[in-house]
Structures are given as structure tokens and as C-alpha cells.
Design a protein around this motif. Structure first.
Motif, PDB file in Angstrom:
ATOM      1  N   LEU A 296      41.164  49.977  35.947  1.00 21.03           N
ATOM      2  CA  LEU A 296      41.917  48.745  35.719  1.00 21.03           C
ATOM      3  C   LEU A 296      43.389  48.926  36.069  1.00 21.03           C
ATOM      4  O   LEU A 296      43.976  48.116  36.806  1.00 21.03           O
ATOM      5  N   PHE A 297      44.010  49.983  35.551  1.00 24.70           N
ATOM      6  CA  PHE A 297      45.444  50.163  35.763  1.00 24.70           C
ATOM      7  C   PHE A 297      45.761  50.650  37.174  1.00 24.70           C
ATOM      8  O   PHE A 297      46.879  50.440  37.660  1.00 24.70           O
ATOM      9  N   GLU A 298      44.797  51.276  37.838  1.00 22.25           N
ATOM     10  CA  GLU A 298      45.007  51.644  39.235  1.00 22.25           C
ATOM     11  C   GLU A 298      44.952  50.409  40.128  1.00 22.25           C
ATOM     12  O   GLU A 298      45.760  50.257  41.052  1.00 22.25           O
ATOM     13  N   ARG A 299      44.012  49.509  39.871  1.00 18.07           N
ATOM     14  CA  ARG A 299      43.871  48.318  40.694  1.00 18.07           C
ATOM     15  C   ARG A 299      45.038  47.349  40.484  1.00 18.07           C
ATOM     16  O   ARG A 299      45.476  46.683  41.419  1.00 18.07           O
ATOM     17  N   PHE A 300      45.518  47.250  39.238  1.00 21.79           N
ATOM     18  CA  PHE A 300      46.595  46.305  38.934  1.00 21.79           C
ATOM     19  C   PHE A 300      47.774  47.057  38.309  1.00 21.79           C
ATOM     20  O   PHE A 300      47.970  47.031  37.083  1.00 21.79           O
TER      21      PHE A 300
END
Length: 386
Positions: free
Chosen positions: A355-359
Motif C-alpha cells: 500500500l505505502f509503496e504504491r501510494f
């Protein structure tokens, strides 16, 4: 009936935030009878840890308990050899090796699909638009219910946990729970012939291979759904919220100073997705001067034990660097959560880092709402995606 000190609660307020009442109980009445719940509550961590193992007194067998009546007698409602036999039967599904070699890749694929659907959107609700789908797709794979749509998986799970926490006896909640278990049974029936011809490591399949009777197999699948959907869902969205609400810890995990596993373990201590576990008093018993009568209902309050001031340095604070090794987020003793390895993998190795890598510019877009005491988690986590 227990002669424990009586502690009154306001049920709606307790559902919104149980921690103030639990803190007062730990201080003044660590073993207390709560008439609104019809149960005696144990609230201190060490007492829970010690007594959960005393199954001869604090029995999981509850023939008249809500879970048994609504979902069937699953392995969580058995003790001793009967419990261990079914736990061994399901181990091929939940073992660390199976999680690593079989399920992790499927977890990653499910999270990627959910993230792809979010791409291009300005805002989202992490509960509804991410965590719910990721958790449900993981559970579909592990149970073998690949014929169930992920929104239906979430719906039937919520219906069952609402039913199991329906101590007020709301007939609408009970009826909805029965409808949800009927849906699960239909989906199980539709998968059995295929899994008989082509067995795999799913929960339905390994129980069929072990020769468990259908009633036991179905009850254990319902157990897995009742806990395996809402708890990871709530922990994914809740831990993401905790990082966004405490940007210093988000910076620390991105820098590699703390791990995603530390984030998950600390969140599960701080806001325990499994807030309590019920027991039946199997025989008259004196517990530290409190008389418990055979047949009494008792709750081990995991959420309270995880904030015990005598055990944790900063009990009411989210701090992934503090020692939370004494946390009882997954229970203790013979009923330690069989899905613990899968949960750690899904949440700490897949859902949060992806999640935090994508956004990378993910930010809160409003107040997150929380609810529950038997099961607790965010109802919504509004965010801006970038």
C-alpha cells in the motif's frame, strides 16, 4: 453466580471506546461482573495469560454459547484431545511453510488487484476500498471458497461476528447471522466435489482429506471466516491509519529503522482486533477471592490485558519500538490463534508495504471512526491517495 464486584457499563459507550472502562476495572476490580454483558470479566494481562491455560476450570466448551448455537461446534469451542485433533487436521493449511510457499504469492496477487483498482482515484476509504478486499481474497484462497465473491465473504463474516457478540439478544442480528451461515454452507457444498477430485491445501480440502465429519468441517470453515476476515481487515486499515496519524513512525519504517512486523504487532497490542474470548466456568472455583460458580460465563479481555500498565511501558500509546512481546493479541495457551502466521504474512509482508509503496503520498483525509469491544477496528479510514 459469581460474587465478583459489580461494574456497570453503558453498552453504546463501551462499544464506541471500551478502554476507559477497562482501565478502571484493572485498577479497582480486575475480576468484575458486568450485568449488561451477563459475564464476569478478567482484565489484567497476567491473570488472563495464566488462567486461559486452565481449561479444566475455564472451558472453551460452551454448548449454549452464541458461537456454538449460531455456527456449530468448531474447534475453538473444544478442549483437550478433541481440540488438538482438529487443530492437527487443519495445520497443513496454516503452517508457516504453507503460508510462505503457497499463500503469500496469492496474498500479493490479491493486494495488487485491489491497488490497481484504486489507481487514478484521488480519495478512498482504506477499510472499504482496500483492506476489506485484500483480507477477503486471502481468505477465499485459504478456505477454498474461491466461488464466493469477496464482498460476500466480508458480509458473511461481519454477520457472524455480529451474531456472536449479540449478548443483547437482538432478533434481527440473529436472523442475519443465520442467513450468513446458510450462504457459507451453500458455497462449501458447491466446492466439495471439485476439491474431492483435485485436493489442495485449502481448509475445506485438508479437513476432507483428514476425514473430519462434514459438521465439524463446516463449523471450522465458519470459524475461520468469522475471525479470518474482520481481524486482518481491521488490522490492515487500522495499522495504516496509525502510521498516517503518527508520521514519525511512518518515516521510521520507510527508513528501515523499524519493521512492518513491529508496526503490526504494536498496533494489534494497542487496538486489539480480538478484544475478548469467552469461557464457561466448568466447576466452582475461587479466583483470587472471587467465587465463580459452575456454569458462569466469563470473558478473557485481551484488549484490556494488552494495555495493562503493570506490563507495558506505554500502554495507551502507539509506539512500535516498545517491547510488546508480552502482548496476547493472538491469545495464549492451547487456543493460540492458528491463523497467526498467515495474519503476519498478509499484513506485515504484503498489505501494508504494498500500500505505502504504491501510494507514497498517502495521507489522511478526515477522521477515522472506530467501534467494537469484542472485536474492534476502524469503521472507515478516509485518505487522499496522492
Amino acid at each position: 453466580m459469581s460474587d465478583a464486584p459489580v461494574f456497570e457499563i453503558d453498552p453504546p459507550a463501551f462499544w464506541r471506546d471500551p478502554y476507559p472502562d477497562l482501565k478502571r476495572m484493572r485498577a479497582s476490580a480486575p475480576v468484575a461482573f458486568v450485568p449488561q454483558l451477563g459475564a464476569t470479566l478478567i482484565t489484567r494481562r497476567d491473570a488472563i495469560f495464566e488462567n486461559e491455560k486452565r481449561v479444566e476450570v475455564f472451558s472453551s466448551s460452551q454448548p449454549e454459547g452464541l458461537m456454538t448455537l449460531l455456527m456449530g461446534e468448531n474447534m475453538m469451542r473444544k478442549d483437550g484431545d478433541a481440540h488438538m485433533a482438529e487443530r492437527r487436521a487443519i495445520f497443513p493449511t496454516v503452517s508457516p511453510r504453507t503460508v510462505r510457499d503457497v499463500w503469500k504469492a496469492q496474498f500479493q496477487a490479491g493486494a495488487a488487484r485491489a491497488l490497481d483498482r484504486l489507481a487514478g482515484h484521488a480519495q478512498a476509504d482504506l477499510v472499504r476500498d482496500y483492506a476489506m478486499e485484500v483480507s477477503a481474497e486471502a481468505l477465499k484462497a485459504m478456505t477454498g471458497l474461491t466461488n464466493m465473491a469477496w464482498p460476500e465473504m466480508d458480509r458473511v463474516s461481519q454477520g457472524m461476528i455480529d451474531g456472536c457478540a449479540n449478548y443483547a439478544g437482538d432478533p434481527e442480528v440473529e436472523a442475519r447471522c443465520h442467513e450468513c451461515t446458510a450462504s457459507i454452507d451453500r458455497h462449501i457444498t458447491d466446492r466439495m466435489a471439485t476439491l474431492a477430485d483435485a485436493p489442495d491445501q485449502s481448509l475445506i480440502s485438508v479437513q476432507m482429506q483428514a476425514g473430519l465429519p462434514q459438521a465439524q468441517m463446516r463449523a471450522n470453515v465458519k470459524l475461520a471466516i468469522s475471525g479470518g476476515q474482520n481481524e486482518p481487515r481491521d488490522a490492515i486499515a487500522g495499522a495504516a491509519w496509525a502510521l498516517l496519524a503518527h508520521p514519525e513512525w511512518l518515516e521510521a519504517v520507510r527508513a528501515g529503522d523499524i519493521t512492518w512486523l513491529q508496526v503490526f504487532e504494536e498496533y494489534a497490542r494497542w487496538i486489539s482486533p480480538i478484544g475478548m474470548s469467552p469461557r464457561r466456568i466448568a466447576r466452582d472455583h475461587d479466583l483470587d477471592g472471587v467465587w465463580l460458580q459452575a456454569g458462569d460465563r466469563l470473558f478473557f479481555m485481551f484488549g484490556s490485558g494488552n494495555r495493562d500498565e503493570a506490563v507495558f511501558a506505554r500502554p495507551d500509546v502507539f509506539d512500535p519500538t516498545q517491547d510488546c512481546s508480552a502482548a496476547i493479541s493472538f491469545g495464549a495457551g492451547p487456543h493460540f490463534c492458528a491463523g497467526a502466521w498467515a495474519s503476519r504474512c498478509l499484513i506485515a509482508e504484503v498489505a501494508l508495504p504494498m500500500l505505502f509503496e504504491r501510494f507514497p503520498k498517502l495521507a489522511l483525509a478526515g477522521e477515522a471512526l472506530f467501534g467494537g469491544w469484542a472485536f474492534r477496528g476502524p469503521l472507515s479510514v478516509p485518505v487522499r491517495l496522492g
